[in-house]
Design a protein around this motif. Structure first.
Motif, mmCIF file in Angstrom:
data_model
loop_
_atom_site.group_PDB
_atom_site.id
_atom_site.type_symbol
_atom_site.label_atom_id
_atom_site.label_comp_id
_atom_site.label_asym_id
_atom_site.label_seq_id
_atom_site.Cartn_x
_atom_site.Cartn_y
_atom_site.Cartn_z
ATOM 1 N N ILE A 28 -17.701 -55.737 9.114
ATOM 2 C CA ILE A 28 -18.074 -56.886 8.285
ATOM 3 C C ILE A 28 -16.947 -57.249 7.324
ATOM 4 O O ILE A 28 -16.645 -58.436 7.127
ATOM 5 C CB ILE A 28 -19.414 -56.613 7.573
ATOM 6 N N VAL A 29 -16.255 -56.255 6.768
ATOM 7 C CA VAL A 29 -15.086 -56.531 5.926
ATOM 8 C C VAL A 29 -13.951 -57.101 6.770
ATOM 9 O O VAL A 29 -13.300 -58.082 6.389
ATOM 10 C CB VAL A 29 -14.642 -55.271 5.153
ATOM 11 N N ALA A 30 -13.721 -56.540 7.964
ATOM 12 C CA ALA A 30 -12.666 -57.044 8.853
ATOM 13 C C ALA A 30 -12.916 -58.493 9.256
ATOM 14 O O ALA A 30 -11.967 -59.264 9.424
ATOM 15 C CB ALA A 30 -12.556 -56.164 10.093
ATOM 16 N N ASP A 31 -14.188 -58.876 9.380
ATOM 17 C CA ASP A 31 -14.536 -60.251 9.729
ATOM 18 C C ASP A 31 -14.406 -61.213 8.548
ATOM 19 O O ASP A 31 -14.646 -62.411 8.703
ATOM 20 C CB ASP A 31 -15.961 -60.320 10.286
ATOM 21 N N GLY A 32 -14.058 -60.692 7.376
ATOM 22 C CA GLY A 32 -13.885 -61.531 6.195
ATOM 23 C C GLY A 32 -15.173 -61.945 5.523
ATOM 24 O O GLY A 32 -15.178 -62.838 4.672
ATOM 25 N N LEU A 33 -16.276 -61.301 5.885
ATOM 26 C CA LEU A 33 -17.565 -61.655 5.297
ATOM 27 C C LEU A 33 -17.807 -60.995 3.952
ATOM 28 O O LEU A 33 -18.656 -61.445 3.176
ATOM 29 C CB LEU A 33 -18.703 -61.305 6.256
ATOM 30 N N ALA A 34 -17.099 -59.906 3.674
ATOM 31 C CA ALA A 34 -17.215 -59.207 2.391
ATOM 32 C C ALA A 34 -15.837 -58.736 1.974
ATOM 33 O O ALA A 34 -14.998 -58.414 2.826
ATOM 34 C CB ALA A 34 -18.172 -58.025 2.509
ATOM 35 N N ALA A 35 -15.603 -58.702 0.668
ATOM 36 C CA ALA A 35 -14.323 -58.217 0.147
ATOM 37 C C ALA A 35 -14.284 -56.693 0.118
ATOM 38 O O ALA A 35 -13.230 -56.096 0.262
ATOM 39 C CB ALA A 35 -14.089 -58.758 -1.261
ATOM 40 N N CYS A 36 -15.449 -56.094 -0.037
ATOM 41 C CA CYS A 36 -15.523 -54.645 -0.241
ATOM 42 C C CYS A 36 -16.903 -54.159 0.158
ATOM 43 O O CYS A 36 -17.877 -54.904 0.093
ATOM 44 C CB CYS A 36 -15.282 -54.360 -1.731
ATOM 45 N N TRP A 103 -11.120 -61.785 -7.235
ATOM 46 C CA TRP A 103 -10.642 -61.035 -6.061
ATOM 47 C C TRP A 103 -11.675 -61.118 -4.930
ATOM 48 O O TRP A 103 -11.312 -61.346 -3.777
ATOM 49 C CB TRP A 103 -10.368 -59.577 -6.443
ATOM 50 N N ILE A 104 -12.948 -60.959 -5.255
ATOM 51 C CA ILE A 104 -14.008 -61.072 -4.239
ATOM 52 C C ILE A 104 -13.936 -62.444 -3.575
ATOM 53 O O ILE A 104 -13.960 -62.560 -2.345
ATOM 54 C CB ILE A 104 -15.413 -60.837 -4.843
ATOM 55 N N THR A 105 -13.826 -63.476 -4.387
ATOM 56 C CA THR A 105 -13.758 -64.839 -3.859
ATOM 57 C C THR A 105 -12.527 -65.032 -2.977
ATOM 58 O O THR A 105 -12.612 -65.583 -1.874
ATOM 59 C CB THR A 105 -13.763 -65.854 -5.020
ATOM 60 N N THR A 106 -11.386 -64.558 -3.441
ATOM 61 C CA THR A 106 -10.140 -64.707 -2.686
ATOM 62 C C THR A 106 -10.200 -63.980 -1.348
ATOM 63 O O THR A 106 -9.805 -64.527 -0.311
ATOM 64 C CB THR A 106 -8.940 -64.179 -3.509
ATOM 65 N N GLU A 107 -10.700 -62.761 -1.342
ATOM 66 C CA GLU A 107 -10.747 -61.957 -0.134
ATOM 67 C C GLU A 107 -11.734 -62.465 0.907
ATOM 68 O O GLU A 107 -11.643 -62.101 2.070
ATOM 69 C CB GLU A 107 -11.028 -60.489 -0.467
ATOM 70 N N THR A 108 -12.661 -63.287 0.492
ATOM 71 C CA THR A 108 -13.653 -63.813 1.433
ATOM 72 C C THR A 108 -13.469 -65.309 1.686
ATOM 73 O O THR A 108 -14.320 -65.946 2.292
ATOM 74 C CB THR A 108 -15.086 -63.556 0.910
ATOM 75 N N ALA A 109 -12.323 -65.837 1.270
ATOM 76 C CA ALA A 109 -12.067 -67.261 1.415
ATOM 77 C C ALA A 109 -11.689 -67.671 2.834
ATOM 78 O O ALA A 109 -11.655 -68.845 3.141
ATOM 79 C CB ALA A 109 -10.978 -67.705 0.435
ATOM 80 N N GLY A 110 -11.418 -66.694 3.680
ATOM 81 C CA GLY A 110 -11.104 -66.989 5.081
ATOM 82 C C GLY A 110 -9.704 -67.440 5.246
ATOM 83 O O GLY A 110 -9.232 -67.970 6.166
#
Length: 110
Positions: A28-36, A103-110
């Motif tokens: 799920i993290v690799a798919d960019g759906l969650a930052a952590c 950071w959460i927003t940036t990491e899940t921005a796709g």
């Protein structure tokens, strides 16, 4: 800190083992759906299921993501989960360190 309304959420779920939680969390993290994702093994659950009191060792998993991805994360959890009715609860983050929430927003921005 000041209250933020930027749409970051934590999604709480439980898994039967740390191995299953790690596999799902990594995907799920690799798919960019969650930052952590945080994985906390060793929780004891006592619950009512189909009229009986049950007890089981479980693993807690907490995702950090954006609110607009919560449905996709929930679907990804259900697709990988062995339970008939997995615990999946979305909790709004009402405040937090601005740099962390960004950071959460940036990491899940796709």
């Amino acid at each position: 800190m000041t209250a933020r309304m930027d749409g970051t959420v934590m999604i709480y779920t439980t898994w039967p083992s740390a191995v299953e939680a790690e596999a799902a969390g990594r995907a799920i993290v690799a798919d960019g759906l969650a930052a952590c994702v945080n994985i906390l093994p060793g929780m004891m659950s006592i619950y009512r299921w189909q009229g009986e009191i049950e007890q089981a060792q479980e693993t807690v998993m907490i995702f950090k993501t954006r609110e607009d991805l919560s449905v996709a994360v929930t679907q990804a959890v259900r697709a990988r989960h062995p339970y008939e009715v997995p615990a999946v609860v979305v909790m709004a983050i009402v405040d937090g360190d601005p740099d962390y929430l960004d950071w959460i927003t940036t990491e899940t921005a796709g």
